[in-house]
Design a protein around this motif. Structure first.
Motif, PDB file in Angstrom:
ATOM      1  N   LEU A  26       0.667  -0.827   0.063  1.00 28.53           N
ATOM      2  CA  LEU A  26      -0.262  -0.264  -0.024  1.00 28.53           C
ATOM      3  C   LEU A  26       0.752   1.225   0.124  1.00 28.53           C
ATOM      4  CD1 LEU A  26      -2.416  -1.291   2.090  1.00 28.53           C
ATOM      5  CD2 LEU A  26      -3.089  -0.879  -0.145  1.00 28.53           C
ATOM      6  N   TRP A  29       1.718   1.973  -3.413  1.00 27.85           N
ATOM      7  CA  TRP A  29       0.330   2.306  -3.953  1.00 27.85           C
ATOM      8  C   TRP A  29       0.086   3.673  -3.898  1.00 27.85           C
ATOM      9  CZ3 TRP A  29      -2.988   1.054  -7.727  1.00 27.85           C
ATOM     10  CH2 TRP A  29      -4.016   1.750  -7.674  1.00 27.85           C
ATOM     11  N   GLU A  30       1.165   4.142  -2.896  1.00 27.59           N
ATOM     12  CA  GLU A  30       0.674   5.788  -2.067  1.00 27.59           C
ATOM     13  C   GLU A  30       1.589   6.146  -2.781  1.00 27.59           C
ATOM     14  OE1 GLU A  30       1.407   7.960   1.596  1.00 27.59           O
ATOM     15  OE2 GLU A  30       0.066   6.157   1.917  1.00 27.59           O
ATOM     16  N   ALA A  32       3.039   5.887  -6.303  1.00 28.37           N
ATOM     17  CA  ALA A  32       2.775   6.255  -7.715  1.00 28.37           C
ATOM     18  C   ALA A  32       2.994   6.960  -8.509  1.00 28.37           C
ATOM     19  CB  ALA A  32       2.068   5.035  -7.592  1.00 28.37           C
ATOM     20  N   SER A  38       0.983   2.976 -11.431  1.00 23.98           N
ATOM     21  CA  SER A  38       0.170   2.607 -10.634  1.00 23.98           C
ATOM     22  C   SER A  38      -1.118   1.597 -10.685  1.00 23.98           C
ATOM     23  CB  SER A  38      -1.336   3.256 -10.669  1.00 23.98           C
ATOM     24  OG  SER A  38      -0.919   4.680  -9.627  1.00 23.98           O
ATOM     25  N   VAL A  41       2.245  -1.424  -9.890  1.00 27.61           N
ATOM     26  CA  VAL A  41       1.733  -2.277  -8.023  1.00 27.61           C
ATOM     27  C   VAL A  41       0.614  -2.269  -8.109  1.00 27.61           C
ATOM     28  CG1 VAL A  41       1.577  -0.166  -6.086  1.00 27.61           C
ATOM     29  CG2 VAL A  41       3.294   0.674  -7.966  1.00 27.61           C
ATOM     30  N   ALA A  42      -0.356  -1.985  -8.619  1.00 26.23           N
ATOM     31  CA  ALA A  42      -1.915  -2.802  -8.526  1.00 26.23           C
ATOM     32  C   ALA A  42      -1.506  -4.354  -9.245  1.00 26.23           C
ATOM     33  CB  ALA A  42      -2.862  -1.950  -9.267  1.00 26.23           C
ATOM     34  N   PHE A  45      -0.441  -6.883  -6.249  1.00 27.33           N
ATOM     35  CA  PHE A  45      -1.136  -6.702  -5.228  1.00 27.33           C
ATOM     36  C   PHE A  45      -1.520  -8.136  -5.067  1.00 27.33           C
ATOM     37  CE2 PHE A  45      -2.052  -2.471  -2.912  1.00 27.33           C
ATOM     38  CZ  PHE A  45      -1.224  -2.549  -3.693  1.00 27.33           C
ATOM     39  N   PHE A  76      -7.001   2.114  -1.402  1.00 35.75           N
ATOM     40  CA  PHE A  76      -6.285   1.060  -2.205  1.00 35.75           C
ATOM     41  C   PHE A  76      -8.266   0.490  -3.258  1.00 35.75           C
ATOM     42  CE2 PHE A  76      -6.305  -3.195  -4.471  1.00 35.75           C
ATOM     43  CZ  PHE A  76      -4.860  -2.359  -5.578  1.00 35.75           C
ATOM     44  N   SER A  80      -8.124   2.125  -7.274  1.00 37.89           N
ATOM     45  CA  SER A  80      -8.520   1.485  -7.869  1.00 37.89           C
ATOM     46  C   SER A  80      -9.116   1.018  -8.952  1.00 37.89           C
ATOM     47  CB  SER A  80      -7.319  -0.066  -7.571  1.00 37.89           C
ATOM     48  OG  SER A  80      -8.589  -1.001  -7.130  1.00 37.89           O
TER      49      SER A  80
END
Length: 144
Positions: A26, A29-30, A32, A38, A41-42, A45, A76, A80
């Motif tokens: 996370l 993600w923050e 990115a 994004s 990174v996602a 997950f 997130f 997302s």
């Protein structure tokens, strides 16, 4: 395989190391800075677990009084869904998971200081009060 060919997720007990891995992801993600980052990174997950795993981590975070982690997971999921629609490897955010995350957000962050910073990154500064407001609005409008 479960109903309609979907892989069935087997519930697992959430351990502290799961919460640490989730918090690290996370944080990425923050930080990115672009849509491409994004998306990248996602995609990672999904290697941690499906949407129900993320919900289980949020529930465990709530049980251990980690309101910030609950909020980060809710951020997130919401971001997302808005930015990517469907996270590669995770698929679209199921309405029941989003609703459950909103309920946890309202409960966990509603009891936290309203100024608690949940995220300070790609979407700007997001505090507990803002997240609770978004969750209440979605719940009131049944916008899942």
């Amino acid at each position: 395989m479960g109903f309609l060919g979907r892989r069935r997720e087997v519930a697992q007990a959430i351990q502290p190391e799961h919460m640490e891995r989730a918090a690290k992801a996370l944080s990425s993600w923050e930080r990115a800075g672009s849509y491409g980052e994004s998306h990248s990174v996602a995609t990672q997950f999904a290697s941690l677990g499906g949407w129900n795993w993320w919900l289980d981590v949020a529930k465990q975070a709530h049980r251990t009084h980690d309101a910030r982690l609950v909020g980060q997971i809710a951020c997130f999921a919401t971001q997302s869904k808005a930015m990517l629609g469907s996270v590669p490897g995770l698929g679209p955010l199921p309405p029941d998971v989003h609703r459950a995350l909103d309920n946890l957000t309202i409960e966990a962050l509603g009891a936290a200081p309203s100024s608690l910073v949940v995220q300070d990154g790609q979407a700007g500064l997001i505090d507990a009060e803002t997240l609770v407001g978004w969750a209440r609005m979605r719940r009131q409008m049944n916008s899942y």
